[in-house]
Design an enzyme around this catalytic site. Structure first.
Site, PDB file in Angstrom:
ATOM      1  N   GLU A   1      -1.954  -5.486  -3.825  1.00 47.66           N
ATOM      2  CA  GLU A   1      -1.168  -4.563  -2.976  1.00 47.66           C
ATOM      3  C   GLU A   1       0.060  -5.610  -2.203  1.00 47.66           C
ATOM      4  O   GLU A   1       1.304  -5.126  -2.435  1.00 47.66           O
ATOM      5  CB  GLU A   1      -1.801  -3.841  -1.959  1.00 47.66           C
ATOM      6  CG  GLU A   1      -2.589  -2.620  -2.559  1.00 47.66           C
ATOM      7  CD  GLU A   1      -3.258  -1.890  -1.223  1.00 47.66           C
ATOM      8  OE1 GLU A   1      -3.399  -0.672  -1.171  1.00 47.66           O
ATOM      9  OE2 GLU A   1      -3.621  -2.514  -0.137  1.00 47.66           O
TER      10      GLU A   1
ATOM     11  N   ASP B   1       0.890  -1.254   0.025  1.00 48.01           N
ATOM     12  CA  ASP B   1      -0.003   0.027  -0.009  1.00 48.01           C
ATOM     13  C   ASP B   1       0.951   1.233   0.111  1.00 48.01           C
ATOM     14  O   ASP B   1       0.634   2.221  -0.662  1.00 48.01           O
ATOM     15  CB  ASP B   1      -0.993  -0.159   1.359  1.00 48.01           C
ATOM     16  CG  ASP B   1      -1.793   1.408   1.417  1.00 48.01           C
ATOM     17  OD1 ASP B   1      -2.748   1.340   0.487  1.00 48.01           O
ATOM     18  OD2 ASP B   1      -1.453   2.033   2.275  1.00 48.01           O
TER      19      ASP B   1
END
Length: 227
Positions: A122, A50
């Site tokens: 992610e 992320d």
């Protein structure tokens, strides 16, 4: 296709040759597959990925749109790192067949499935970063996100702004958002928000309250297309 073959096929589509293939294996292991086993889930890699994605997209936008204001850059950034954007890229890369998770979890509702795919992508970016560094992650991001970045000649409006424009334009007042739950561990929380507008409600989830509000607004707007 067995698990190893699915993993190899996904790695080939991803275009990154892992020196430590166990990182990719972990990135594609949903937490539901680790119950009662010694497997490590992808949650920690998702946490890293992320941040890696956010940095690389911010860097790219500043380079690509050197004269845009910070606010407009922020709108582009939010759109490019949204769960919907990530899930779309994950679908294009055919990530789902390589995910390690119980079959029952593949029958989840649309919003939950979007979050599962976006979280896994992610985690994959986090795995690439740990395997080969930021430059390797940058190569993948700029290849896979290019069509999304170049597809917006103007900064896209966030879902909350689009919903507000829709309601105010019809004299219906402002949408109302309420937090209904906040669950999960501190490093990977899940917020649920319900938005009410024009006599109809929709729910969204996200890693932050703001992200959950955006997801709820997106779900509300998607409902217009079904009416």
């Amino acid at each position: 296709m067995n698990e190893e073959a699915a993993l190899a096929a996904f790695a080939a589509r991803l275009g990154h040759d892992f020196a430590r293939p166990e990182l990719l294996r972990q990135a594609l292991t949903h937490s539901s597959a680790t119950q009662g086993s010694r497997l490590s889930s992808n949650e920690r890699l998702e946490f890293i990925g992320d941040r890696v994605l956010g940095l690389l997209v911010a860097e790219w936008l500043i380079e690509r749109f050197p004269t845009e204001r910070e606010g407009d850059i922020g709108k582009r950034h939010s759109a490019l790192i949204s769960a919907e954007a990530l899930a779309g890229i994950a679908e294009r890369l055919q990530l789902a067949p390589a995910l390690r998770m119980p079959g029952s979890y593949r029958q989840q509702g649309f919003r939950t499935w979007v979050n599962i795919l976006s979280d896994a992508l992610e985690a994959v970016l986090g795995a690439i970063y740990l395997d080969a560094g930021l430059d390797a992650a940058r190569v993948v991001v700029r290849r896979e996100w290019a069509s999304l970045l170049e597809g917006h000649h103007k900064p896209p409006l966030p879902a909350k702004s689009r919903l507000q424009e829709w309601t105010l334009g019809r004299g219906l007042g402002l949408p109302a958002y309420r937090l209904t739950s906040a669950e999960g561990p501190a490093h990977n929380p899940v917020f649920k928000v319900v938005v009410a507008a024009a006599g109809r409600e929709a729910e969204g989830t996200g890693a932050t309250k703001r992200a959950a509000e955006q997801a709820a607004a997106e779900a509300w707007l998607a409902g217009l297309q079904d009416e």
